[in-house]
Design an enzyme around this catalytic site. Structure first.
Site, PDB file in Angstrom:
ATOM      1  N   HIS A  22       0.824  -1.219   0.000  1.00  8.85           N
ATOM      2  CA  HIS A  22       0.000   0.000   0.000  1.00  8.85           C
ATOM      3  C   HIS A  22       0.850   1.256   0.000  1.00  8.85           C
ATOM      4  O   HIS A  22       1.887   1.332   0.640  1.00  8.85           O
ATOM      5  CB  HIS A  22      -1.055  -0.005   1.102  1.00  8.85           C
ATOM      6  CG  HIS A  22      -0.561   0.131   2.512  1.00  8.85           C
ATOM      7  ND1 HIS A  22      -0.356   1.348   3.113  1.00  8.85           N
ATOM      8  CD2 HIS A  22      -0.251  -0.791   3.443  1.00  8.85           C
ATOM      9  CE1 HIS A  22       0.047   1.174   4.360  1.00  8.85           C
ATOM     10  NE2 HIS A  22       0.131  -0.114   4.583  1.00  8.85           N
ATOM     11  N   GLU A  26      -5.375   2.099   2.037  1.00 13.79           N
ATOM     12  CA  GLU A  26      -5.314   0.893   2.862  1.00 13.79           C
ATOM     13  C   GLU A  26      -5.609   1.229   4.318  1.00 13.79           C
ATOM     14  O   GLU A  26      -6.334   0.525   5.004  1.00 13.79           O
ATOM     15  CB  GLU A  26      -3.931   0.240   2.746  1.00 13.79           C
ATOM     16  CG  GLU A  26      -3.846  -1.141   3.398  1.00 13.79           C
ATOM     17  CD  GLU A  26      -3.332  -1.136   4.829  1.00 13.79           C
ATOM     18  OE1 GLU A  26      -3.252  -2.222   5.422  1.00 13.79           O
ATOM     19  OE2 GLU A  26      -3.026  -0.058   5.369  1.00 13.79           O
ATOM     20  N   GLU A  27      -5.039   2.343   4.765  1.00 13.68           N
ATOM     21  CA  GLU A  27      -5.167   2.715   6.179  1.00 13.68           C
ATOM     22  C   GLU A  27      -6.594   3.111   6.550  1.00 13.68           C
ATOM     23  O   GLU A  27      -6.928   3.183   7.712  1.00 13.68           O
ATOM     24  CB  GLU A  27      -4.183   3.846   6.518  1.00 13.68           C
ATOM     25  CG  GLU A  27      -2.713   3.493   6.306  1.00 13.68           C
ATOM     26  CD  GLU A  27      -2.165   2.500   7.331  1.00 13.68           C
ATOM     27  OE1 GLU A  27      -2.945   2.004   8.162  1.00 13.68           O
ATOM     28  OE2 GLU A  27      -0.951   2.225   7.277  1.00 13.68           O
ATOM     29  N   ASP A  29       3.719  -5.681   3.425  1.00 23.20           N
ATOM     30  CA  ASP A  29       3.297  -4.551   4.250  1.00 23.20           C
ATOM     31  C   ASP A  29       4.083  -4.570   5.553  1.00 23.20           C
ATOM     32  O   ASP A  29       3.898  -5.467   6.364  1.00 23.20           O
ATOM     33  CB  ASP A  29       1.786  -4.666   4.512  1.00 23.20           C
ATOM     34  CG  ASP A  29       1.218  -3.437   5.211  1.00 23.20           C
ATOM     35  OD1 ASP A  29       1.981  -2.483   5.462  1.00 23.20           O
ATOM     36  OD2 ASP A  29      -0.001  -3.434   5.490  1.00 23.20           O
ATOM     37  N   HIS A  70       2.301   3.726  13.081  1.00 22.67           N
ATOM     38  CA  HIS A  70       1.255   4.756  12.967  1.00 22.67           C
ATOM     39  C   HIS A  70       1.584   6.034  13.728  1.00 22.67           C
ATOM     40  O   HIS A  70       0.683   6.775  14.124  1.00 22.67           O
ATOM     41  CB  HIS A  70      -0.118   4.200  13.393  1.00 22.67           C
ATOM     42  CG  HIS A  70      -0.695   3.267  12.360  1.00 22.67           C
ATOM     43  ND1 HIS A  70      -1.925   2.677  12.479  1.00 22.67           N
ATOM     44  CD2 HIS A  70      -0.193   2.835  11.178  1.00 22.67           C
ATOM     45  CE1 HIS A  70      -2.166   1.922  11.415  1.00 22.67           C
ATOM     46  NE2 HIS A  70      -1.123   1.997  10.620  1.00 22.67           N
ATOM     47  N   ASP A 109       5.676   1.538   7.333  1.00 23.79           N
ATOM     48  CA  ASP A 109       4.281   1.209   7.000  1.00 23.79           C
ATOM     49  C   ASP A 109       3.733   2.203   5.991  1.00 23.79           C
ATOM     50  O   ASP A 109       3.181   3.213   6.362  1.00 23.79           O
ATOM     51  CB  ASP A 109       3.456   1.228   8.294  1.00 23.79           C
ATOM     52  CG  ASP A 109       2.023   0.797   8.068  1.00 23.79           C
ATOM     53  OD1 ASP A 109       1.715   0.230   6.997  1.00 23.79           O
ATOM     54  OD2 ASP A 109       1.190   1.026   8.968  1.00 23.79           O
TER      55      ASP A 109
END
Ligand SMILES: *[C@@H]1O[C@H](CO)[C@@H](O)[C@H](O)[C@H]1NC(C)=O
Ligand SMILES: *[C@@H]1O[C@H](CO)[C@@H](O)[C@H](O)[C@H]1NC(C)=O
Ligand SMILES: *[C@@H]1O[C@H](CO)[C@@H](O)[C@H](O)[C@H]1NC(C)=O
Ligand SMILES: [Zn+2]
Length: 492
Positions: free
Chosen positions: A266, A311-312, A340, A412, A278
């Site tokens: 992603h 994606e998130e 990922d 994140h 990420d």
């Protein structure tokens, strides 16, 4: 005449020699994948985030710039070897611009906002008395209608404990009971509070909410119990609107269009950071594999790359792609590899697969173990873009190195930057990906046929149902042992 024949033969010989040089082999391909090149891609993605408000998230300019960066290679520089198309789709963009909770003495309280939090009236927010929802048992607090019996929330802010059921369920019941908003206190002490989502589908059904620490919530609850008035202010300034975003799909011109081997990563980050592990790590691996692949001939299968959008926000791009494939198109995809988070600073090399993954796990394990890496095996959850492929029965595998502490404490977060990569882990994983791809580019031996599914993924409802199925499976798995690293779409 004779001379001409010799010349022709020589020519034929030399062209055979060139072709032989260009035959794709695992050893040559592995050597093509170099740390410096992976670093170069991630340096660029990090700069894109820095130049665009700190992220590369869905609906933000940093995502658009990331898209342009990949297209500059796939489409422009490598256009002679790859066919590339950009697949547009829409999703609800959401952002909390500001959130404040002010306590009874005018004090600022630590507060976080969930995804899809509706706005309060502005500029003042809602100032109102708190009302407690006192039931707090194994069925949670404020989760069921009867837990609200005797609670008069009309014109008030409902004070509810987090946990057990979805945050959105509590908010819907609060709204039904006349509350203007909700102050939700966390079930664990401290200010390290996980951000849940209400889900885009709850827009219009909930009231605004602020999520505060357990300590503050218990203090206010005790004051309500002693019949004191507790008047607080909740202010939420948020936007939610439809925005267009994109997947990039790019495939080799050569190879049998009926035998497609696919790789995906992603391209979007969360709003909080640059998303370098990420999933810049997966993006870089795919770009380097593509860069190397353009030099080779002599592989019979078509290789298709996907850089997914949104994606998130809930695997939106990859689910859009898989749910819009015809049966015939889906049948042509023989294998899907998902990358990922493959460069976590304290890597836990994990292979996710199921009983339809065929030889994939063996291919990864053999190489990784030969590099002195310890490998862990697990199943799929709802954590990444493999979900859509698993759902339509395409043999699928995923490689990842762990999200959250201790594997990736910057998961994140704003600190998911260039310092958040274990370069050797990323390199060895990219090489593992390259080798596995070469094997499947040449041979699909050990790859099972697509498992046809009874679920109807052509409809929104079908996708939602299949998603619910996977969410339930992940929930079940996390009760056994917590191998699901990624708390995507945390609703509780
Ligand atoms: C996205 O939404 C816009 C505006 O509503 C619309 O014009 C466009 O066709 C939509 N795109 C897709 C792929 O549905
Ligand atoms: C309100 O919230 C914002 C962030 O959402 C924060 O920067 C600010 O300090 C808070 N307090 C006040 C009084 O605005
Ligand atoms: C594979 O797993 C599915 C679902 O977990 C199960 O229904 C099926 O029987 C399994 N197939 C084999 C061959 O083990
Ligand atoms: Zn990710």
């Amino acid at each position: 005449m004779k001379l001409t024949r010799i010349t022709l033969a020589a020519l034929r010989l030399s062209s055979t020699a060139v072709a032989t040089n260009n035959i794709l082999t695992a050893d040559k391909f592995e050597a093509d994948i170099r740390t410096e090149e992976l670093q170069n891609v991630l340096w660029n993605l990090n700069k894109i985030a820095r130049d665009n408000g700190g992220n590369r998230a869905f609906g933000e300019p940093g995502f658009r710039a990331s898209l342009d960066f990949v297209l500059e290679r796939a489409q422009k520089r490598f256009g002679d070897r790859f066919d590339t198309f950009v697949q547009p789709f829409n999703h609800t963009y959401d952002k909390t611009l500001r959130i404040n909770v002010t306590g009874p003495a005018g004090e600022d309280v630590f507060v976080i906002s969930p995804m899809y939090n509706p706005a309060t009236p502005l500029p003042g927010g809602i100032t109102a008395g708190l009302v407690d929802t006192p039931v707090d048992d194994e069925r949670g607090s404020g989760c069921f209608a009867e837990q609200w019996d005797g609670v008069d929330a009309t014109g008030k802010l409902a004070l509810i404990k987090r946990g057990v059921c979805a945050v959105a369920d509590k908010l819907k019941l609060a709204k039904e009971h006349g509350a203007l908003g909700v102050i939700l206190y966390n079930q664990e002490p401290g200010t390290s509070i996980a951000v849940p989502t209400l889900g885009a589908e709850t827009i219009g059904q909930t009231v605004p909410v602020g999520i505060i620490p357990l300590e503050v919530g218990e203090n206010w609850r005790a004051r309500l119990a002693s019949r004191a008035d507790v008047v607080v202010t909740l202010l939420v300034d948020s936007i939610s609107e439809t925005r267009e975003t994109w997947n990039i799909i790019s495939e080799t011109k050569q190879g049998d269009p009926n035998k497609v081997v696919m790789l995906g990563a992603h391209l979007d980050s969360v709003q909080k950071g640059a998303g370098i592990n990420d999933d810049g790590s997966g993006v870089a691996a795919l770009l380097e594999i593509m860069t190397a692949l353009r030099r080779y001939d002599g592989f019979p299968h078509k290789i298709r790359f996907a850089w997914w959008g949104a994606e998130e926000s809930g695997l939106v791009g990859s689910l859009y792609y898989t749910s819009h494939l015809s049966e015939a198109e889906a049948d042509k995809i023989k294998y899907y590899f998902n990358y990922d988070m493959i460069g976590s600073p304290q890597p836990d090399f994990s292979i996710a697969s199921n009983n339809n993954s065929g030889i994939g796990p063996e291919l990864f394990e053999e190489y990784l173990v030969s590099q002195g890496v310890q490998v862990r095996h697990g199943g799929f959850d709802t954590g990444s873009d493999y979900v859509g492929f698993v759902n339509i029965g395409v043999p699928t595998i995923a490689l990842h190195t762990g999200a959250g502490a201790p594997w990736d404490a910057c998961y994140h977060q704003a600190c998911d930057d260039l310092d958040n990569i274990h370069w050797e882990a990323l390199t060895v994983n990219a090489k593992a990906a390259a080798r596995a791809l070469v094997r499947m580019a040449h041979s699909l031996e050990g790859v099972p046929p697509r498992q046809k599914t009874s679920l109807n993924l052509r409809t929104r409802r079908g996708v939602a149902e299949s998603f619910a199925k996977w969410a339930a499976m992940a929930e079940e798995a996390s009760h056994g042992h917590s191998c699901s690293h990624k708390g995507k779409k945390l609703r509780v």
